[in-house]
Design an enzyme around this catalytic site. Structure first.
Site, PDB file in Angstrom:
ATOM      1  N   ASN A   1      45.245  39.218  30.161  1.00 11.79           N
ATOM      2  CA  ASN A   1      46.386  39.910  30.883  1.00 11.79           C
ATOM      3  C   ASN A   1      46.843  38.792  32.016  1.00 11.79           C
ATOM      4  O   ASN A   1      46.150  38.265  32.844  1.00 11.79           O
ATOM      5  CB  ASN A   1      45.231  40.777  31.865  1.00 11.79           C
ATOM      6  CG  ASN A   1      45.831  41.659  32.699  1.00 11.79           C
ATOM      7  OD1 ASN A   1      47.050  41.529  33.006  1.00 11.79           O
ATOM      8  ND2 ASN A   1      45.085  42.511  33.534  1.00 11.79           N
TER       9      ASN A   1
ATOM     10  N   LYS B   1      49.081  39.427  34.315  1.00  5.60           N
ATOM     11  CA  LYS B   1      49.582  40.182  35.558  1.00  5.60           C
ATOM     12  C   LYS B   1      50.601  39.805  36.053  1.00  5.60           C
ATOM     13  O   LYS B   1      51.581  39.729  35.178  1.00  5.60           O
ATOM     14  CB  LYS B   1      48.149  39.874  36.424  1.00  5.60           C
ATOM     15  CG  LYS B   1      46.915  40.195  36.149  1.00  5.60           C
ATOM     16  CD  LYS B   1      45.895  40.084  36.886  1.00  5.60           C
ATOM     17  CE  LYS B   1      44.468  40.705  36.480  1.00  5.60           C
ATOM     18  NZ  LYS B   1      43.277  40.501  37.477  1.00  5.60           N
TER      19      LYS B   1
ATOM     20  N   HIS C   1      44.123  49.821  34.802  1.00  5.13           N
ATOM     21  CA  HIS C   1      43.465  48.804  35.449  1.00  5.13           C
ATOM     22  C   HIS C   1      43.073  48.879  36.944  1.00  5.13           C
ATOM     23  O   HIS C   1      43.878  49.576  37.572  1.00  5.13           O
ATOM     24  CB  HIS C   1      44.548  47.473  35.009  1.00  5.13           C
ATOM     25  CG  HIS C   1      43.912  46.168  35.426  1.00  5.13           C
ATOM     26  ND1 HIS C   1      43.645  45.818  36.792  1.00  5.13           N
ATOM     27  CD2 HIS C   1      43.100  45.402  34.770  1.00  5.13           C
ATOM     28  CE1 HIS C   1      43.152  44.731  36.773  1.00  5.13           C
ATOM     29  NE2 HIS C   1      42.864  44.409  35.653  1.00  5.13           N
TER      30      HIS C   1
ATOM     31  N   GLU D   1      43.607  47.304  39.421  1.00  6.38           N
ATOM     32  CA  GLU D   1      44.680  47.035  40.491  1.00  6.38           C
ATOM     33  C   GLU D   1      45.663  48.012  40.251  1.00  6.38           C
ATOM     34  O   GLU D   1      46.306  48.360  41.272  1.00  6.38           O
ATOM     35  CB  GLU D   1      45.555  45.618  40.032  1.00  6.38           C
ATOM     36  CG  GLU D   1      44.540  44.523  40.431  1.00  6.38           C
ATOM     37  CD  GLU D   1      44.352  43.437  39.503  1.00  6.38           C
ATOM     38  OE1 GLU D   1      45.429  43.064  38.649  1.00  6.38           O
ATOM     39  OE2 GLU D   1      43.415  42.388  39.580  1.00  6.38           O
TER      40      GLU D   1
ATOM     41  N   GLU E   1      35.395  47.404  33.684  1.00  7.22           N
ATOM     42  CA  GLU E   1      35.676  45.947  34.600  1.00  7.22           C
ATOM     43  C   GLU E   1      35.192  46.470  35.949  1.00  7.22           C
ATOM     44  O   GLU E   1      36.197  47.276  36.673  1.00  7.22           O
ATOM     45  CB  GLU E   1      37.273  46.123  34.594  1.00  7.22           C
ATOM     46  CG  GLU E   1      37.975  45.326  33.276  1.00  7.22           C
ATOM     47  CD  GLU E   1      38.990  44.756  33.402  1.00  7.22           C
ATOM     48  OE1 GLU E   1      39.136  43.559  33.317  1.00  7.22           O
ATOM     49  OE2 GLU E   1      39.947  45.167  34.126  1.00  7.22           O
TER      50      GLU E   1
ATOM     51  N   GLY F   1      38.630  38.787  39.515  1.00  7.61           N
ATOM     52  CA  GLY F   1      39.201  38.022  40.142  1.00  7.61           C
ATOM     53  C   GLY F   1      38.208  37.332  41.319  1.00  7.61           C
ATOM     54  O   GLY F   1      38.727  36.469  42.165  1.00  7.61           O
TER      55      GLY F   1
ATOM     56  N   SER G   1      36.123  38.200  35.804  1.00 13.10           N
ATOM     57  CA  SER G   1      35.680  36.695  36.028  1.00 13.10           C
ATOM     58  C   SER G   1      34.989  36.196  34.707  1.00 13.10           C
ATOM     59  O   SER G   1      34.084  35.179  34.801  1.00 13.10           O
ATOM     60  CB  SER G   1      34.767  36.701  37.186  1.00 13.10           C
ATOM     61  OG  SER G   1      35.228  36.881  38.290  1.00 13.10           O
TER      62      SER G   1
END
Ligand code: PGA
Length: 251
Positions: free
Chosen positions: A12, A14, A98, A100, A170, A176, A210
């Site tokens: 991904n 991003k 996702h 985000e 996730e 991250g 991560s």
């Protein structure tokens, strides 16, 4: 003959690269990561780079997909990407929900549900992301949160799940941050997800948050996990290749 277990590694990218860099890195992926024995590599570049990346990967078995997808076919939806436009650019899968998108862009559980429903109805492989925040984890609400997020997967599309649905666990606190969930945490989440979806066909489950070459093998050894959704470590061949080699080395 015993069938080889295949793993899926989804890169991904991003909002990190435009068409120039995406195309260049995709060409590097193609040269180094093609014709793998046990691993399927999927790449999700930014929407503006889908065409370039799918062209760069032509002739390889690496798949291209979008990081987000619209919930209706077309119309006045500024900034959204339709399933047919994504397909026209070479996408064969889409990431939906996702964290985000949920937490930084304000996508509600209901909207994520509409996106997943439409993507599934169009037979686009749907990587459906779920996961709890740190506050929810601290409040022992992980299982409740996962159940709520999964509740939008309606029975209407159940017959499509085995072929078109992948659930990505996730945990938001692991994305991250360098803090990867432990095999015990992942096992707990996998159990909840499998229980909620137990009224349908078996669904593939992957983990994200991560993931690196150093921790992938313990993640892939968790029962029920068949791959990973990778952000930071997927941004270059140098950091992504160790993950692929790790997946290739596992039986
Ligand atoms: P990360 O991102 O690997 O950088 O934690 C994972 C993701 O957001 O899918």
């Amino acid at each position: 003959m015993v069938e080889q277990k295949r793993r899926i590694l989804v890169a991904n990218w991003k909002m990190n690269y435009g068409p120039l860099n995406s195309g260049r890195i995709a060409a590097e992926f193609k040269a180094a990561l093609n014709h793998l024995k046990r691993t399927d590599v999927w790449v999700a570049p930014g929407a503006e780079s889908l065409s370039v990346v799918s062209n760069a990967l032509k002739g390889s078995d690496i798949l291209v997909g979008s990081q987000n997808i619209g919930w209706v076919e077309k119309g006045a939806f500024t900034g959204e990407l339709s399933v047919s436009s994504a397909r026209e650019c070479g996408a064969t899968f889409a990431i939906v929900g996702h964290s985000e998108r949920r937490h930084l862009c304000g996508e509600s559980n209901e909207l994520v549900g509409l996106k997943a429903a439409f993507s599934l109805s169009q037979r686009l492989v749907t990587v459906f992301c779920v996961g709890e925040t740190l506050a929810e984890r601290s409040a022992n609400s992980t299982s409740l949160v996962l159940k709520r997020q999964l509740s939008v997967l309606t029975s209407e599309h159940r017959h499509l799940w085995s072929e078109y649905l992948i659930v990505a666990y996730e945990p938001v606190w692991a994305i991250g941050t360098g803090k990867v969930a432990s095999p015990a945490d992942i096992t707990g989440a996998v159990r909840v997800i499998q229980e909620v979806l137990s009224n349908g066909p078996a669904v593939k489950l992957i983990y994200g948050g991560s993931v690196t070459g150093a921790n992938l093998s313990e993640i892939l050894c968790v029962d029920g996990v068949c791959g990973a959704l990778v952000g930071g470590a997927s941004l270059s061949l140098q950091t992504f290749e160790p993950l692929v080699r790790c997946a290739e080395s596992l039986t």
